[in-house]
Scaffold this motif. Sequence first.
Motif, mmCIF file in Angstrom:
data_model
loop_
_atom_site.group_PDB
_atom_site.id
_atom_site.type_symbol
_atom_site.label_atom_id
_atom_site.label_comp_id
_atom_site.label_asym_id
_atom_site.label_seq_id
_atom_site.Cartn_x
_atom_site.Cartn_y
_atom_site.Cartn_z
ATOM 1 N N VAL A 42 1.144 6.862 10.207
ATOM 2 C CA VAL A 42 1.341 7.708 9.033
ATOM 3 C C VAL A 42 2.725 7.493 8.422
ATOM 4 C CG1 VAL A 42 -0.303 9.462 9.746
ATOM 5 C CG2 VAL A 42 2.041 9.610 10.547
ATOM 6 N N GLU A 43 3.717 7.124 9.245
ATOM 7 C CA GLU A 43 5.048 6.866 8.694
ATOM 8 C C GLU A 43 5.008 5.689 7.724
ATOM 9 O OE1 GLU A 43 5.205 8.429 12.843
ATOM 10 O OE2 GLU A 43 4.291 6.707 11.896
ATOM 11 N N ALA A 44 4.362 4.613 8.156
ATOM 12 C CA ALA A 44 4.282 3.436 7.288
ATOM 13 C C ALA A 44 3.521 3.760 6.007
ATOM 14 C CB ALA A 44 3.601 2.291 8.039
ATOM 15 N N LEU A 45 2.444 4.514 6.129
ATOM 16 C CA LEU A 45 1.635 4.837 4.957
ATOM 17 C C LEU A 45 2.415 5.724 3.987
ATOM 18 C CD1 LEU A 45 -1.158 4.425 3.723
ATOM 19 C CD2 LEU A 45 -1.942 6.445 4.954
ATOM 20 N N TYR A 46 3.144 6.690 4.510
ATOM 21 C CA TYR A 46 3.929 7.584 3.650
ATOM 22 C C TYR A 46 5.040 6.812 2.937
ATOM 23 C CZ TYR A 46 6.538 11.764 2.279
ATOM 24 O OH TYR A 46 7.179 12.742 1.560
ATOM 25 N N ASN A 47 5.773 6.010 3.709
ATOM 26 C CA ASN A 47 6.869 5.251 3.109
ATOM 27 C C ASN A 47 6.362 4.187 2.147
ATOM 28 O OD1 ASN A 47 8.724 6.723 4.575
ATOM 29 N ND2 ASN A 47 8.734 5.306 6.284
ATOM 30 N N LEU A 48 5.173 3.662 2.418
ATOM 31 C CA LEU A 48 4.564 2.722 1.478
ATOM 32 C C LEU A 48 4.316 3.408 0.140
ATOM 33 C CD1 LEU A 48 3.258 -0.048 0.898
ATOM 34 C CD2 LEU A 48 1.124 0.859 1.846
ATOM 35 N N GLY A 49 3.836 4.648 0.192
ATOM 36 C CA GLY A 49 3.618 5.395 -1.041
ATOM 37 C C GLY A 49 4.914 5.630 -1.798
ATOM 38 N N LEU A 50 5.996 5.962 -1.070
ATOM 39 C CA LEU A 50 7.293 6.154 -1.728
ATOM 40 C C LEU A 50 7.780 4.874 -2.391
ATOM 41 C CD1 LEU A 50 9.267 8.317 0.876
ATOM 42 C CD2 LEU A 50 8.121 9.092 -1.190
#
Length: 674
Positions: free
Chosen positions: A389-397
């Motif tokens: 989820v960290e990678a997915l969230y930061n990808l969105g940012l």
Amino acid sequence: METPEEKLRQLEKKINELIEEGCMCASRKDAKLALEKAKEASKKERIYVRQREQSGLGDQPNLDLTFIVLLNLASQYTLNELYSEALNTYHVLMRNRLFQNAGRLKVNMGNVYVKLGYYSKAIKFYRMALDQVTNTHKRMRIKIMQNIGVLFVKMGKYNDAIASFEYIMGENPDFKTGLNLVLCYYALNDKEKMKRSFQKLVSIQLEVSREEDDDKHFSTLDGALREAISNDTLKIFESRKKHEAEWSILMASKLISPIIDDSLNLGFTWCVDVVKGSTFLELAHEMEINKAVLFLKQKEFSAAIETLKSFERKKDAKVASVAATNLAFLYLLQKDYPQANHYADVAVSADHYNPGALVNKGCCIYLQGDFHKSLEYFKEALVNEATCVEALYNLGLSLKKVGHYEDALECFSKLQAMLPNRPQVLYQLATACDLLKRKDQSLDWYMQLLNVVPTDPELLHQMGIIFDAREDKQQAFQYYYDSYRNYPSDPRVSTWLGAYFIEAEVYEKAVSYFERAAVMQPSEVKWQLMVASCHRRSGNYQKALAIYKGIHRKFPDNVECLKFIVRLCSDMRLQEVDRYAALLDKAEEARANREREIGPRGSGKARRENGGNEPTVNEGRSKHAFRILTSRTVCVFSFPRIFRCWCDFDFEPIRPVCGCVTSKIGATSDVGQK
């Protein structure tokens, strides 16, 4: 024509089929249908007994069939949470002395009382069952003793629980019981016995094959056979046993190390030494990682960094990668970005498939402003672990930063499905929709976020802005007022509320909001001018004049303040009007000289420094709107962020939790879980 014996055999077969079907339904979690099958089997069993008596075979009862039918019925009652009916059925079985070993069913009755919360009765039935189980059934006796010990723990009777667990550890030790024994001594704060029980826990032999032996054996097999047995039922069972053992030892070490010695470091050192002398040598490195995490929780950052840096000299690449990942995370929190970037590179080099290392490296590049390159690291982390989820969230940012708002919205939508109703995700969904000009959809997400954090002042402020832009003043006022109630020190909110009441010509209410803004920003003359203006407009000229004079003493060069003093003194026919008029002429002359010296741009700046004109309602609104557009887009929540290795630069006030650092390495369990 069928004989009575054949009819009875057919009926008996049908009863057995119903029992099997009920068991299959229960295994599929269809408890209601399983109960119906059990009831139907019970009815047919009574018909079977009646027909057997009518056929003259009543002297040879089929006790096994009756027993299994009633046992199945009681089990299905329990599964459907019909505990009274289940207990009644078990009592029927117990009263029939023809059923051999029916006393063992008292274990089931004890289980029912546990679900009802009657722990004392449950212990009574467990002990009655224990008396009827012979020593030849050692495994069953051990399980009953485990249940008794756990119930004593629930009741807070730790000494009685210790007696049960010590008996089990002496007869047939297992890791779950060993951990429970450590927990009991922890509850009693008995340091020496905590150490002794930890040593017993570590000395338990794990009866599974070693990975080195498996690899050596697999190398002699062909591909198809190796693939078949590498993930068979036995291999899965051994993996679970090993995971249970490692988890129990790690949990026990995290629990007792802070209190068994004078310091956390000494306590962990003792635990590590004990583990190094056992068959679980590979856990020593992970325990060192746990020690660093505990240092972080105690805010001993230097000790945590020193502990993690000691892994740089380790030959094990996986352990080095884990330590470097945590160090990179720590330096990111401390805003030491060069060091964070260095350890992120070390972690990625040691283990390129570590998603935590890739996320931290992506965060470092994100901070350098290279958003396109950070996308690559976040995407690679997701390839290695699709649920990161960290990678997915930061990808969105990152996608938001490069202007790919649709893709960012898709990332946050996936996160919403994985982590429903998380405030950070809901906020990002709302802002992404806002950037895509989907105002209605953005408002829907903001409303969902408001349901999760109904007292967040920044969110309420944002809702007020939205409804103000829609010219729904009543709704906007409600949100601004709620924001003010939760955080009365925001001058933006105070300004809007004051301007709202000025527009409604309710000057008495506007005064309190401008006074609050003046307290928060005492060097800003405009708030004090607005307070005086409210009193002047409400007809309280004496109060207004007193405030203007106070402003003049603090800001003697403020032209607008002197203008209003002269006007009020003139209207009230006061003798001091000439003195203030002379001061006004001097102030205007000084301002004109400054404007000639520094030019048009400087004159605008000078006017702002001197307070400028008295803010009108419209001017106050436009400046407020400008402050919102240029302020940070944050949503200040009153709870800590729950994600690890996070690069949440749009949520800078939300501090990450230190315990999330090592969730990639299997050290996420909280102390105190049983």
